[in-house]
Design an enzyme around this catalytic site. Structure first.
Site, PDB file in Angstrom:
ATOM      1  CG  HIS A  71      -0.496   0.162   2.546  1.00 25.83           C
ATOM      2  ND1 HIS A  71      -0.111   1.489   3.093  1.00 25.83           N
ATOM      3  CD2 HIS A  71       0.122  -0.727   3.570  1.00 25.83           C
ATOM      4  CE1 HIS A  71       0.292   1.461   4.369  1.00 25.83           C
ATOM      5  NE2 HIS A  71       0.562   0.017   4.557  1.00 25.83           N
ATOM      6  CG  ASP A 102       2.858   1.105   7.400  1.00 21.34           C
ATOM      7  OD1 ASP A 102       2.694   0.387   6.865  1.00 21.34           O
ATOM      8  OD2 ASP A 102       2.124   1.579   8.446  1.00 21.34           O
ATOM      9  CD  GLU A 129      -2.765  -0.975   5.824  1.00 24.94           C
ATOM     10  OE1 GLU A 129      -3.026  -1.792   6.841  1.00 24.94           O
ATOM     11  OE2 GLU A 129      -2.484   0.303   6.075  1.00 24.94           O
ATOM     12  CD  GLU A 154       1.208  -3.305   5.913  1.00 19.59           C
ATOM     13  OE1 GLU A 154       1.952  -2.567   6.524  1.00 19.59           O
ATOM     14  OE2 GLU A 154       0.275  -3.034   5.553  1.00 19.59           O
TER      15      GLU A 154
END
Length: 366
Positions: A71, A102, A129, A154
């Site tokens: 994401h 992230d 996300e 992730e």
């Protein structure tokens, strides 16, 4: 630094420079997606806008067995950043910038690998996300693409995470009857009293789940996040709104838990509904979840990725598992740095992740 890390940092500098904060979800098919299109030569690229800042970029070269999902949206920056969060800073051992951990670091590494290899490769880059809004993945899965496995990036410190909790967010309302607080009250009169009674019962129920286990995780995570209602101290509260969340273990029956929470006390809430639902990883009942966990473990072993512990945070890997795919979570960075001021990812982890993906793609073309 290796040339692969140099290229990863070049792309990470560009990706961090694009504002993909979610909220405010002001993300469209230009900007970061124009950059990615230009830097994925040889790929068939499809960009799909699902609205409300939810955009997919699906890029395929050849006939790959695995799909890599990342994401691109980030959380909003806090006021405690020491410098511009959209300008990447590289020190001796880390890259600092909004989304670097992230999880734009992984996206940058995948683009670097795509340009350094010629083997079959597939990428799904999405942007919803952080909004707890699965329209990107749901939209992608409607076409039922064929892959042996889907690897979701992730921050997992370079380990394959095979299991994590689900996440369920609920909003409910209790209804009472406004009146003067000097009189005797019945249990159903005060909506805030009902909410507090419910909270006590809910905490007791959660405590009874402490012995439950799956894949190294223990118990049920639960949080009452917000309570609103009432008028003032001498007025019986006519309404009370409660928002709560719980994070079940894989194999826990979330629907049964929802019904338990709804019916814990009398009178029951007059309104009760989920605002977000994310299933656990792996999906399924106890036997199915364990079979899927073992399949993911075997694939991680085959790809030479060390297997780590199960985690408490939720990822979109669960959505792919629920759709029947073998899926696990694997990426650079530590969740402790995610969503923090001066967010950073270790250069050593970026390099190791890029080299691992390179090896997987290069091996597939051998």
């Amino acid at each position: 630094m290796s040339s692969l890390l140099d290229e990863t940092l070049k792309h990470l500098r560009a990706l961090v420079g694009y504002d993909t904060r979610n909220p405010p979800r002001e993300i469209n098919t230009g900007g970061i997606f124009d950059y990615l299109r230009a830097n994925l030569p040889g790929f068939a690229v499809t960009v799909t806008d699902f609205g409300a800042g939810a955009v997919n970029l699906y890029a395929v070269r050849g006939q790959p067995k695995y799909l890599f999902n990342v994401h691109l949206d980030t959380v909003p920056d806090s006021p405690h950043w020491s410098a511009d969060p959209h300008t990447l800073r590289v020190t001796e051992d880390r890259a600092i910038g909004l989304g670097s951990c992230d999880i734009k670091g992984a996206a940058a590494a995948l683009v670097a690998v795509a340009n350094a290899t010629s083997g079959d490769m597939a990428l799904l880059l999405s942007t919803d996300e952080e909004a707890n809004d699965a329209r990107c993945i749901d939209g992608f899965l409607k076409d039922k693409p064929v892959y042996e496995a889907i690897i979701v990036a992730e921050p997992t410190r370079g380990e394959a995470v095979l299991a994590h909790r689900g996440i369920h967010s609920v909003q409910m309302r209790f209804k009472g009857r406004a009146g003067h607080a000097s009189g005797e009250q019945q249990p159903a009169d005060n909506a805030l009293h009902q909410a507090m009674h419910w909270g006590t019962a809910a905490l007791g129920y959660v405590a009874k789940q402490s012995h439950e286990r799956f894949g190294g995780l223990t118990g049920l995570r639960f949080n009452i996040g917000k309570v609103e209602g009432g008028i003032k101290a001498n007025v019986i509260a006519p309404t009370a709104d409660v928002r709560f969340g719980f994070r079940p273990l894989p194999s826990m029956d979330a629907d049964r838990m929802l019904e338990t929470f709804r019916t814990l006390v009398e009178p029951q809430p007059v309104e009760f509904g989920e605002t977000f639902r994310g299933d656990s990883l792996p999906a399924g009942d106890t036997a199915t979840a364990e079979a899927r966990r073992l399949a993911a473990r075997d694939l991680a072993d085959e790809l030479g990725i060390p297997v780590g512990n199960a985690v408490d945070f939720w990822t979109e890997s669960a959505l792919f598992s629920a759709a029947g795919y073998t899926s696990f979570v694997y990426g650079p960075g530590d969740i402790a740095q995610a969503h923090s001021a001066d967010e950073w990812v270790a250069l050593s982890q970026l390099q190791h992740y890029a080299e691992t993906i390179y090896r997987i793609i290069d091996r597939g073309s051998a």
